[in-house]
Design an enzyme around this catalytic site. Structure first.
Site, PDB file in Angstrom:
ATOM      1  N   CYS A   1      21.146  34.691  28.454  1.00 45.09           N
ATOM      2  CA  CYS A   1      21.675  34.172  27.167  1.00 45.09           C
ATOM      3  C   CYS A   1      20.612  34.048  26.288  1.00 45.09           C
ATOM      4  O   CYS A   1      20.208  33.011  25.639  1.00 45.09           O
ATOM      5  CB  CYS A   1      22.009  32.564  27.328  1.00 45.09           C
ATOM      6  SG  CYS A   1      21.031  31.553  28.153  1.00 45.09           S
TER       7      CYS A   1
ATOM      8  N   ASP B   1      19.533  28.254  44.129  1.00 48.43           N
ATOM      9  CA  ASP B   1      19.014  27.743  43.073  1.00 48.43           C
ATOM     10  C   ASP B   1      17.468  27.077  43.479  1.00 48.43           C
ATOM     11  O   ASP B   1      17.632  26.624  44.748  1.00 48.43           O
ATOM     12  CB  ASP B   1      19.533  26.881  42.032  1.00 48.43           C
ATOM     13  CG  ASP B   1      19.054  26.654  40.536  1.00 48.43           C
ATOM     14  OD1 ASP B   1      19.548  27.282  39.773  1.00 48.43           O
ATOM     15  OD2 ASP B   1      18.129  25.919  40.324  1.00 48.43           O
TER      16      ASP B   1
ATOM     17  N   ASP C   1      21.738  35.730  36.563  1.00 50.96           N
ATOM     18  CA  ASP C   1      21.749  35.077  35.320  1.00 50.96           C
ATOM     19  C   ASP C   1      20.403  34.502  35.129  1.00 50.96           C
ATOM     20  O   ASP C   1      20.064  33.414  35.617  1.00 50.96           O
ATOM     21  CB  ASP C   1      22.976  33.894  35.173  1.00 50.96           C
ATOM     22  CG  ASP C   1      22.767  33.180  33.738  1.00 50.96           C
ATOM     23  OD1 ASP C   1      22.001  33.759  32.877  1.00 50.96           O
ATOM     24  OD2 ASP C   1      23.450  32.140  33.514  1.00 50.96           O
TER      25      ASP C   1
ATOM     26  N   GLY D   1      28.906  27.302  36.750  1.00 46.78           N
ATOM     27  CA  GLY D   1      30.205  27.751  36.021  1.00 46.78           C
ATOM     28  C   GLY D   1      30.405  29.185  36.367  1.00 46.78           C
ATOM     29  O   GLY D   1      31.540  29.487  36.745  1.00 46.78           O
ATOM     30  N   LYS D   2      29.468  30.089  36.709  1.00 47.77           N
ATOM     31  CA  LYS D   2      29.698  31.405  37.059  1.00 47.77           C
ATOM     32  C   LYS D   2      29.945  31.389  38.763  1.00 47.77           C
ATOM     33  O   LYS D   2      30.802  32.365  39.219  1.00 47.77           O
ATOM     34  CB  LYS D   2      28.621  32.345  36.710  1.00 47.77           C
ATOM     35  CG  LYS D   2      28.178  32.394  35.086  1.00 47.77           C
ATOM     36  CD  LYS D   2      26.876  33.191  35.038  1.00 47.77           C
ATOM     37  CE  LYS D   2      26.670  33.481  33.730  1.00 47.77           C
ATOM     38  NZ  LYS D   2      26.310  32.022  32.961  1.00 47.77           N
TER      39      LYS D   2
ATOM     40  N   CYS E   1      20.160  32.123  40.849  1.00 49.56           N
ATOM     41  CA  CYS E   1      19.803  31.101  39.706  1.00 49.56           C
ATOM     42  C   CYS E   1      21.039  30.597  39.252  1.00 49.56           C
ATOM     43  O   CYS E   1      21.440  30.380  38.119  1.00 49.56           O
ATOM     44  CB  CYS E   1      19.179  31.950  38.412  1.00 49.56           C
ATOM     45  SG  CYS E   1      17.616  32.771  39.045  1.00 49.56           S
ATOM     46  N   ALA E   2      22.056  29.860  40.295  1.00 52.39           N
ATOM     47  CA  ALA E   2      23.214  29.609  40.139  1.00 52.39           C
ATOM     48  C   ALA E   2      23.477  28.193  39.156  1.00 52.39           C
ATOM     49  O   ALA E   2      24.592  28.310  38.693  1.00 52.39           O
ATOM     50  CB  ALA E   2      23.843  29.517  41.558  1.00 52.39           C
ATOM     51  N   ALA E   3      22.871  27.287  39.280  1.00 48.27           N
ATOM     52  CA  ALA E   3      23.138  26.155  38.705  1.00 48.27           C
ATOM     53  C   ALA E   3      23.141  26.283  37.036  1.00 48.27           C
ATOM     54  O   ALA E   3      22.459  27.150  36.728  1.00 48.27           O
ATOM     55  CB  ALA E   3      22.076  24.952  38.962  1.00 48.27           C
ATOM     56  N   PRO E   4      24.028  25.572  36.598  1.00 49.33           N
ATOM     57  CA  PRO E   4      25.074  24.461  37.019  1.00 49.33           C
ATOM     58  C   PRO E   4      26.181  24.739  37.714  1.00 49.33           C
ATOM     59  O   PRO E   4      27.031  24.043  38.046  1.00 49.33           O
ATOM     60  CB  PRO E   4      25.135  23.589  35.756  1.00 49.33           C
ATOM     61  CG  PRO E   4      25.346  24.734  34.649  1.00 49.33           C
ATOM     62  CD  PRO E   4      24.326  25.612  35.061  1.00 49.33           C
TER      63      PRO E   4
END
Length: 433
Positions: A362, A267, A309, A251-252, A246-249
């Protein structure tokens, strides 16, 4: 018929009311762009009016219920949005002037055929609110939040925490950046100060993000200090194979690449992956980008680390997205909890023995955080807890729980001379047996 002359400030308020009306129906707020509203001052006022109405939504609910016994009239067009905008100005943006709030609200109401019959009601409500402005400005912190969330957060984190969250909601979010390389001259040029590790916080800015020093050269990316914590907790050797699920956008993903890992970023949204590719290209970074459903995707080889994430309610981001706390129901959270469990199980299967999984959301909902950790302990035998230590959170030790999880709250102060708060996050770390 002669066209009515538009008084100064009326057009931007009509546009702001249209944008706010969309959010009240469930849309996310997208600030006005220079293309939509070329005049910079008008654009700034319009965006400020809408964001203030969203941050003060709970208090405005109280005021509207106090002055409208029967609630918002049905089929009244922009009436509610205009009322919320102008109450926001009258009560919380006095520097914009009481007269313009009253006059322009009534004028905008008159000019829409759906609401023109309510112009006298608009004036009456605003006049009453003006007379009780001191009382309305002093409503307690819980009034800023939906009752369900306010009660839950008091029970979970304590009443004092809710006071801090209320302050964070009103103050909004500062601009945090993760820098590629330590460079004091860049930090000075950005008018920033160090926070934790490679995160810096910008004190003030008078231009768009993409006009700040170092943007074009790819020397940093935007990332809240709390969002930057999870990727730092993998602690793998350089060259380790890591999956950002679930990588987008991205930053991580950028953090993982900077750490020296061989990164696969996945993603399920092709558009988001394309934007992530652009973000990484600006930074001069590259990763193996995959468009796939992470719940069913099977890698050719397993990974030394997985960063998950997970999709969540995002209630911890209310400093920059205040509407999110009004758009989330208990059923929404329950649906995300079920989805997160499927992702956790899928992530565990992608790990080599001894591999590390970092799970984060989050969200401020314990169902998506602490209760998920208990579910992992009871359900997934292949994972054992790998507690986070205080040494890994310099300056944010209060975010460390007794179980070795990380729980940040929007009211928590962050280290650094620029001060401020951070997003709400939950982070748990595991090792595959």
């Amino acid at each position: 018929m002669k066209k009515q002359k538009m008084p100064p400030g009326l057009g931007l308020r009509i546009a702001a009311a249209e944008r706010l009306a969309e959010v009240l129906k469930g849309a996310n707020f997208v600030p006005f762009s220079a293309t939509e509203m070329p005049d910079g001052r008008d654009r700034a006022i319009a965006n400020r009016l809408v964001t203030t109405a969203l941050r003060r939504h709970g208090q405005l609910d109280f005021a509207i219920a106090r002055y409208l016994d029967r609630g918002i009239p049905k089929k009244s067009g922009p009436f509610e949005a205009l009322l919320r905008l102008c109450l926001s100005q009258l009560l919380y943006l006095p520097e914009l002037g009481d007269h313009s709030a009253l006059f322009l609200a009534v004028e905008a109401t008159k000019r829409d055929t759906r609401s023109q019959h309510l112009s006298k009601l608009m004036n009456a409500v605003l006049r009453r609110a003006q007379g009780e402005a001191h009382f309305l400005r002093g409503l307690p912190a819980p009034s800023l939040f939906p009752e369900r969330l306010g009660l839950l957060w008091i029970k979970t984190y304590g009443e004092g925490s809710l006071e801090g969250m209320a302050d964070a909601l009103i103050d909004g979010a500062p601009l945090d950046l993760t820098v590629k390389d330590a460079d004091a001259s860049l930090v000075d040029a950005l008018k920033a100060s160090p926070v934790i590790a490679d995160t810096v916080r910008v004190a003030t800015r008078d231009s768009a993000v993409d006009m700040l020093s170092g943007y074009a050269e790819g020397r940093w990316w935007v990332q809240d200090v709390a969002a930057a914590i999870p990727a730092r907790l993998l602690h793998l050797t350089a060259g380790a194979k890591v999956l950002d699920l679930c990588a987008a956008p991205g930053g991580k993903t950028a953090q993982l690449i900077k750490a020296g890992y061989a990164v696969t970023a996945l993603d399920n949204d092709a558009g988001r992956v394309e934007r992530m590719a652009g973000n990484l290209a600006r930074l001069g970074y590259s990763a193996d980008l995959v468009v796939a459903d992470g719940l069913i995707w099977e890698p050719e080889a397993k990974f030394d680390g997985v960063l998950l994430d997970a999709p969540c309610s995002a209630t911890g981001t209310f400093r920059r997205h205040p509407e999110v706390i009004w758009h989330r129901s208990a059923a929404d959270v329950a649906g995300r909890v079920a989805l997160q469990r499927r992702f956790i199980a899928a992530a565990a299967k992608c790990l080599n023995p001894g591999g590390v999984l970092v799970y984060c959301v989050c969200s401020l909902e314990p169902e998506e955080g602490e209760e998920q950790a208990r579910w992992i302990a009871d359900t997934i035998d292949s994972l054992e807890p790998l507690p986070v230590t205080a040494e890994e959170l310099p300056g944010l030790e209060e975010a460390l729980t007794d179980e070795g999880f990380v729980r940040t709250l929007p009211g928590m102060p962050v280290p650094g001379e620029n001060g401020g708060t951070l997003d709400g996050f939950f982070v748990a770390r595991y090792r595959r047996r």
